[in-house]
Design a protein around this motif. Structure first.
Motif, mmCIF file in Angstrom:
data_model
loop_
_atom_site.group_PDB
_atom_site.id
_atom_site.type_symbol
_atom_site.label_atom_id
_atom_site.label_comp_id
_atom_site.label_asym_id
_atom_site.label_seq_id
_atom_site.Cartn_x
_atom_site.Cartn_y
_atom_site.Cartn_z
ATOM 1 N N LEU A 357 0.832 -1.200 0.000
ATOM 2 C CA LEU A 357 0.000 0.000 0.000
ATOM 3 C C LEU A 357 0.869 1.254 0.000
ATOM 4 N N LYS A 358 1.955 1.219 0.787
ATOM 5 C CA LYS A 358 2.841 2.381 0.825
ATOM 6 C C LYS A 358 3.435 2.645 -0.563
ATOM 7 N N ARG A 359 3.725 1.564 -1.275
ATOM 8 C CA ARG A 359 4.318 1.719 -2.601
ATOM 9 C C ARG A 359 3.351 2.426 -3.552
ATOM 10 N N VAL A 360 2.071 2.031 -3.550
ATOM 11 C CA VAL A 360 1.123 2.682 -4.466
ATOM 12 C C VAL A 360 0.731 4.066 -3.962
ATOM 13 N N GLY A 420 1.057 6.932 -17.045
ATOM 14 C CA GLY A 420 1.639 6.818 -15.715
ATOM 15 C C GLY A 420 0.740 6.133 -14.693
ATOM 16 N N ARG A 421 0.995 6.459 -13.404
ATOM 17 C CA ARG A 421 0.256 5.856 -12.299
ATOM 18 C C ARG A 421 -0.332 6.953 -11.409
ATOM 19 N N PHE A 422 -1.485 6.666 -10.827
ATOM 20 C CA PHE A 422 -2.071 7.622 -9.880
ATOM 21 C C PHE A 422 -2.900 6.866 -8.838
ATOM 22 N N VAL A 486 -7.785 3.760 -4.413
ATOM 23 C CA VAL A 486 -7.904 3.384 -5.831
ATOM 24 C C VAL A 486 -6.565 3.682 -6.511
ATOM 25 N N PHE A 487 -5.968 2.652 -7.130
ATOM 26 C CA PHE A 487 -4.667 2.788 -7.787
ATOM 27 C C PHE A 487 -4.796 2.378 -9.249
ATOM 28 N N VAL A 488 -4.198 3.183 -10.152
ATOM 29 C CA VAL A 488 -4.244 2.911 -11.590
ATOM 30 C C VAL A 488 -2.835 2.981 -12.164
ATOM 31 N N PRO A 540 -7.248 13.116 2.188
ATOM 32 C CA PRO A 540 -5.814 13.246 1.927
ATOM 33 C C PRO A 540 -5.116 11.925 2.239
ATOM 34 N N VAL A 541 -4.065 11.586 1.487
ATOM 35 C CA VAL A 541 -3.344 10.328 1.669
ATOM 36 C C VAL A 541 -2.256 10.501 2.709
ATOM 37 N N ASP A 542 -2.305 9.655 3.749
ATOM 38 C CA ASP A 542 -1.298 9.686 4.813
ATOM 39 C C ASP A 542 -0.098 8.836 4.373
ATOM 40 N N GLN A 543 1.027 9.477 4.096
ATOM 41 C CA GLN A 543 2.209 8.765 3.633
ATOM 42 C C GLN A 543 3.312 8.726 4.698
#
Length: 545
Positions: A357-360, A420-422, A486-488, A540-543
């Protein structure tokens, strides 16, 4: 006279009927010149008196007189040609393999300079001289030296093959249209030659393009294999690190993991190798055909080209490679391997899921809702981060526009992605219905859609409070997600959904083929009398580690 002679080239000294240097040149009233004997014989064989060049018809047979001016110029030209032939006679070459030899030479045969279509003999410069000087031979038709002169004559009428019968697709002489090919359509040999030569050149260019596309496809496949190899190496390294930490208890699983990845990579490489071999075979066949076509298309010999076109090898069968891809994905291999040891490896599995999950989450983007696309019954927050359904029966006065959904209770994100990826996260806490995912930009905004890939949507949804689904799949989850990620990966054709709190992978669409912009898609579901009043919230995404 001398100046005029210099300007008179060999082509302009030739009679258009016998194609030889003029003998007793005469002029018609339309201004064209012919040998006196040639035009006389031509009119003797026809019912009409017309000019062979411009086709002007004369009501009575014209009186022909020798054109003294042309006659003097031709005489001067003939003297010049004889002098030139005499001065170059010492430079004649011996016939080499592949060259047409003189048929008259005895002993050492010299290279032929011309072939006579009347004598059906090829002559070197020395033996050609009588055809340039003797009055009886000057009318003979000379061409560049060729072999098999007999093949250029009509076997029935013993006349030169100089017409092409389009009806029968064959070369004929001037008598064939009258005797054997009545009512058929004819064109000069040169005209049909030019047409077929152009067709061959076009065919050659098309074959070259096919070869080029297949070479590009080979490069594309090889690049895909390299990327796949890099992914495989990364996954293997991660797998070794995990299973080494678990020591003996997971050694068997470690070996299985590596074997699975390597077998998949070998299968990918084998598939790529097979594709490349097939492409190279097609290229080889196409190059052979291109060589054959090229050799024939470069022929300056009208008859040879036309007679040999039917014998061309048929075009080799080729595959349409447009949709062929080598696009393996090793994503989640380690996750699935460790999941098989869930009972004994739950702690390690938790760490792996969190790492995944951290990677995406590194690809997190800021997404906001686009009010211009929102169904009229949806209420959006001022900051564009929340949406819920308005259960009020009051008529909505929201202005319509082509971008707005009119039947599906959906809204799109403002941000679009074409490479790309989002990644983005949505809070779904307290809801009994919702739909999340991505959609292509051209999705139907006005009709009923199923929110499935066939309609340009890649989504999962919740219904009845606890039924999680993807298209044609009922999802079994350990717990109800409160926040969904959601990862693409656009190039990989991957859309994945995560339970952010547990780091569990909920579902993935793999092998998708995206061809246009993608936009985040949200549907909060009907309010259902307050049971589903909670909004969908873009979080917001907690990284943080």
């Amino acid at each position: 006279m001398s100046a005029a002679s210099c300007l008179l080239t060999e082509d302009r000294c030739l009679c258009s009927i016998c194609l030889d240097v003029f003998t007793d040149p005469v002029s018609t009233s339309c201004g064209h010149n012919f040998c006196k004997a040639c035009i006389t014989e031509h009119w003797n064989q026809t019912d009409q008196y017309l000019c062979p060049m411009c086709k002007e018809v004369f009501t009575t047979r014209p009186q022909l007189r020798v054109n003294t001016f042309i006659s003097e110029m031709v005489s001067q030209f003939r003297q010049s040609a004889q002098q030139k032939a005499s001065s170059s006679s010492s430079e004649q070459q011996v016939s080499k393999p592949g060259e047409v030899p003189c048929d008259v030479c005895t002993g050492t045969r010299l290279k032929a300079l011309k072939s006579c279509l009347v004598c059906l003999v090829s002559y070197c410069e020395t033996h050609l001289e009588p055809h340039l000087t003797a009055s009886g031979l000057k009318r003979h038709q000379l061409i560049n030296p060729v072999e098999n002169l007999e093949d250029r004559m009509c076997p029935k009428h013993d006349k030169l093959l100089e017409l092409f019968c389009k009806t029968d697709q064959t070369c004929v002489c001037v008598l064939c249209p009258v005797l054997d090919h009545k009512m058929h359509k004819f064109v000069p040999l040169k005209e049909e030659y030019d047409k077929k030569k152009a067709e061959l050149e076009k065919m050659e260019a098309e074959i070259q393009q096919m070869i080029k596309r297949r070479r590009l496809k080979i490069q594309e496949i090889e690049d895909s294999v390299k990327l796949s190899k890099n992914d495989a190496d990364r996954e293997i390294a991660e797998g070794v690190q995990v299973f080494t930490y678990l020591k003996v208890t997971v050694e068997r699983s470690q070996a299985e993991l590596i074997r699975t990845i390597e077998e998949k990579q070998k299968k990918t490489e084998k598939q790529a190798e097979d594709f490349i071999k097939e492409l190279e075979q097609e290229i080889s066949e196409l190059m052979k055909r291109r060589t054959e076509v090229e050799q024939l298309s470069h022929s300056e010999d009208h008859l040879h080209l036309l007679q040999n076109i039917p014998s061309l090898s048929p075009a080799p069968p080729t595959k349409d490679w447009t949709g062929v891809r080598v696009r393996p994905s090793h994503e989640g291999t380690v996750v699935r391997a460790v999941a098989q040891l869930e009972e004994t490896l739950s702690k390690q599995m938790k760490k792996l899921l969190e790492a995944e999950l951290k990677r995406v989450q590194q690809y997190a983007v800021d997404v906001t809702l686009d009010p211009d696309t929102a169904h009229p019954d949806l209420i959006l927050s001022d900051d564009g981060k929340q949406v819920h359904h308005d259960d009020d029966d009051i008529w909505s006065f929201t202005a319509d526009n082509p971008k707005r959904f009119s039947q599906c209770l959906c809204v799109l994100g403002k941000q679009s992605f074409s490479s790309g990826r989002f990644y983005f996260e949505v809070q779904v806490e307290g809801k009994t219905k919702w739909t999340l995912g991505v959609a292509r930009e051209s999705i139907d905004r006005k009709g009923k859609i199923t929110l499935r890939p066939d309609d340009g949507c890649w989504t999962i949804w919740l219904s009845n409070g606890n039924e999680y689904q993807a298209p044609s799949v009922r999802l079994s989850l350990k717990s109800q997600p409160q926040k969904v990620g959601v990862f693409v990966d656009y190039e990989e054709g991957l859309v994945s959904f995560y339970d952010v709190d547990t780091a569990d992978l909920i579902f993935s669409f793999t092998g998708c083929c995206f061809t246009e912009k993608l936009l985040p898609l949200f549907s909060p579901g009907l309010n259902d009398g307050g049971k589903n009043s909670a909004p969908l919230i873009i979080s917001p995404v907690d990284q943080t580690e």
